[in-house]
Design a protein around this motif. Structure first.
Motif, short mmCIF file in Angstrom:
data_model
loop_
_atom_site.label_atom_id
_atom_site.label_comp_id
_atom_site.label_asym_id
_atom_site.label_seq_id
_atom_site.Cartn_x
_atom_site.Cartn_y
_atom_site.Cartn_z
N ASN A 130 0.85 -1.19 0.00
CA ASN A 130 0.00 0.00 0.00
C ASN A 130 0.89 1.24 0.00
O ASN A 130 1.70 1.43 0.91
CB ASN A 130 -0.91 0.00 1.23
CG ASN A 130 -2.05 0.98 1.11
OD1 ASN A 130 -1.89 2.06 0.54
ND2 ASN A 130 -3.20 0.63 1.65
N ILE A 131 0.75 2.07 -1.04
CA ILE A 131 1.52 3.31 -1.16
C ILE A 131 0.54 4.48 -1.19
O ILE A 131 -0.38 4.50 -2.00
CB ILE A 131 2.38 3.31 -2.43
CG1 ILE A 131 3.46 2.23 -2.34
CG2 ILE A 131 3.03 4.68 -2.65
CD1 ILE A 131 4.32 2.10 -3.59
N GLY A 132 0.75 5.43 -0.30
CA GLY A 132 -0.09 6.63 -0.26
C GLY A 132 0.77 7.87 -0.37
O GLY A 132 1.65 8.10 0.47
N SER A 133 0.53 8.68 -1.40
CA SER A 133 1.40 9.82 -1.68
C SER A 133 0.64 11.13 -1.59
O SER A 133 -0.38 11.32 -2.25
CB SER A 133 2.01 9.68 -3.08
OG SER A 133 2.79 10.81 -3.39
N ARG A 134 1.16 12.03 -0.78
CA ARG A 134 0.72 13.43 -0.78
C ARG A 134 1.89 14.33 -1.16
O ARG A 134 1.71 15.40 -1.71
CB ARG A 134 0.14 13.81 0.59
CG ARG A 134 -0.62 15.12 0.62
CD ARG A 134 -1.22 15.33 2.00
NE ARG A 134 -1.89 16.59 2.12
CZ ARG A 134 -3.20 16.79 1.95
NH1 ARG A 134 -3.97 15.78 1.61
NH2 ARG A 134 -3.73 17.98 2.10
N GLU A 135 3.09 13.87 -0.84
CA GLU A 135 4.35 14.41 -1.34
C GLU A 135 5.01 13.31 -2.17
O GLU A 135 4.64 12.14 -2.05
CB GLU A 135 5.25 14.86 -0.20
CG GLU A 135 4.72 16.06 0.59
CD GLU A 135 4.71 17.34 -0.23
OE1 GLU A 135 5.57 17.47 -1.13
OE2 GLU A 135 3.87 18.21 0.04
N PRO A 136 5.99 13.64 -3.01
CA PRO A 136 6.56 12.63 -3.91
C PRO A 136 7.11 11.40 -3.18
O PRO A 136 7.74 11.51 -2.13
CB PRO A 136 7.68 13.39 -4.62
CG PRO A 136 7.27 14.82 -4.58
CD PRO A 136 6.56 14.98 -3.26
#
Length: 234
Positions: free
Chosen positions: A121-127
């Motif tokens: 699970n990958i969650g990105s708000r910044e790179p």
């Protein structure tokens, strides 16, 4: 986000903010969101096609909708790529079944010859930048955005207005030739150095120096590994 006007999913972001504040939608917003959902419906249909034909169909579909995809990428059954216009996947990378990459609010860049185990699970708000020749074990979680303690802010998650959220966001870098064991959690602002190894079930709250082997909750240095002599251009 302060720079969200530059993001490709501003409409969806603004619509969700309206929803959690109980505001109504315009007819144009409803129409555009409906049209976009039709594309998501097609993606849902091809997501679970098994075998070689499934790999090929998904590859050619994501070649259209991703920011960039290299040759011979394998996207397995059940993989959810949310925010595809913010996702780059380089050549000869394999994403195993039922991984989730959420890039609606930030860029995810995956290098060449990367292997991602199932249920990541990958969650990105910044790179989130994953460089070449990286392996990531099954069920790992990588978040460039998390809750934190802030005065007069809530830590209750997504279903509150943006201005009330106690978020901490910072980029994550997983450098070339590093190895992430199964069920590892990587938190915002962490850099995993070139050739580093992170043991299974570890929690990374701080960066890891190149060629170090770490493990634990929170992860601590165990030893160093020898640098590898790679062939030129390998």
């Amino acid at each position: 986000m302060s720079d969200y006007n530059k993001k490709p999913y501003k409409l969806e972001y603004d619509a969700f903010q309206k929803f959690i504040k109980g505001k109504s939608f315009s007819f144009l917003e409803i129409f555009i969101l409906f049209c976009k959902s039709l594309l998501s419906l097609f993606e849902g249909l091809i997501r679970n096609i098994p075998g070689a034909i499934g790999f090929k169909i998904r590859y050619y579909y994501y070649k259209i909708v991703l920011k960039e995809i290299g040759k011979n990428v394998l996207i397995d059954v059940g993989v959810i790529l949310s925010g595809p216009a913010n996702i780059t996947i380089d050549e000869y990378t394999w994403i195993e079944p039922y991984c989730i990459i959420n890039a609606m609010l930030g860029e995810v860049k995956i290098g060449k010859r990367v292997h991602m185990g199932s249920f990541i699970n990958i969650g990105s708000r910044e790179p989130i930048i994953i460089e070449d020749y990286v392996a990531i074990g099954a069920s790992s979680k990588i978040y460039s955005n998390s809750q934190t303690v802030k005065p007069n802010k809530r830590m209750s998650g997504s279903m509150i207005p943006e201005e009330n959220k106690a978020f901490y966001s910072a980029p994550i870098y997983i450098r070339k030739d590093s190895f992430i064991g199964a069920n590892v959690v990587i938190l915002p602002g962490v850099e995993v150095g070139h050739g580093a190894v992170v043991g299974a079930n570890s929690v990374l709250t701080k960066s890891v120096l190149p060629w170090n082997i770490v493990s634990g909750i929170p992860a601590k240095k165990l030893m160093e590994r020898k640098k590898l002599n790679f062939l030129k251009n390998n």
